[in-house]
Design an enzyme around this catalytic site. Sequence first.
Site, mmCIF file in Angstrom:
data_model
loop_
_atom_site.group_PDB
_atom_site.id
_atom_site.type_symbol
_atom_site.label_atom_id
_atom_site.label_comp_id
_atom_site.label_asym_id
_atom_site.label_seq_id
_atom_site.Cartn_x
_atom_site.Cartn_y
_atom_site.Cartn_z
ATOM 1 N N HIS A 1 -83.562 77.870 -37.562
ATOM 2 C CA HIS A 1 -83.726 76.934 -36.225
ATOM 3 C C HIS A 1 -85.044 77.786 -35.558
ATOM 4 O O HIS A 1 -85.513 77.018 -34.922
ATOM 5 C CB HIS A 1 -82.405 76.877 -35.338
ATOM 6 N N LYS B 1 -78.909 73.412 -39.181
ATOM 7 C CA LYS B 1 -79.682 74.705 -38.812
ATOM 8 C C LYS B 1 -79.242 75.874 -38.851
ATOM 9 O O LYS B 1 -78.267 75.938 -37.891
ATOM 10 C CB LYS B 1 -80.950 74.268 -37.621
ATOM 11 N N TYR C 1 -76.011 73.103 -31.761
ATOM 12 C CA TYR C 1 -75.689 71.938 -31.361
ATOM 13 C C TYR C 1 -74.260 71.868 -31.132
ATOM 14 O O TYR C 1 -73.625 70.976 -30.153
ATOM 15 C CB TYR C 1 -76.117 70.689 -32.002
#
Length: 286
Positions: free
Chosen positions: A109, A76, A51
């Site tokens: 992830h 993650k 992200y």
Amino acid sequence: MSLQEKYTLYNGVEIPKLGLGTWFISDDDAAQAVKDAVKIGYRHVDSAQAYQNERGVGKGVRESGLDREDIFVTTKLAAEVKSYDEAVASIDESLEKMGLEYIDLMIIHSPQPWAEFGSEDRYEEGNLEAWKALEEAYEAGKLKAIGLSNFKKEDVQNILENGSVKPMVNQVLAHISNTPFDLIEFCEENDILVEAYSPIGHGELLKADDLEEMAKKYDVSVPQLCIRYCLQLDLLPLPKTANPEHMKDNAGVDFEISDEDMNTLKNRAPLEDYGEASKFPVFAEG
């Protein structure tokens, strides 16, 4: 249902039943989003290396005004990290970026790099190497819990059979019209909590007239209906938003969906088009 309610992972760690997802929230905006969420009552924030907002999320946690142990933080390990050395370095990098002494939960992830998501190669060895690094960080106290994301039954089985620490969670795409019941049952049988990302179907369920109709019956919004559905399946929903009004709305889930309506929702036709989000591997496969 209050934002303070918790599930207990099999290792005794408590995790708030509703979390704030931060996918698509920029690093610059993430700190404010976390602070706004904390003010509303959220105590669980979900980030990821992919992200690119770990720095902002960590800043928000540190500046929230709460003690560190009062906020549950997840991040993650990037899907592309499939070697032990890379994973060790990546875990330390996340801790450094977030400016935190420990992370409450760190998960792999995806079992495959995103470019190969859904391919036949399940990366069994690479996942075990990444898992070993997570296990060691967990034993060292850098991580309070470790888990998986987007792992199918065979991928979870690989970790269960060959790892030394059992995963505590598996975070998967789960919402009305796309609920992986078999996978959820398998995880629950193995004491693995299932977290539900995109509980509102990446916004696509907002367009559904039948859900609008059902939500009106309970005097709630469609997002509230979707989030409540996940909670009644004992999942942990992670709705994502940077909008404080939406955060408040998402948390207003103190109502009960009837058994009859739950049955209707469980059997609703699959959502096959995620609109613009269909370009992302997780939605393309869904």
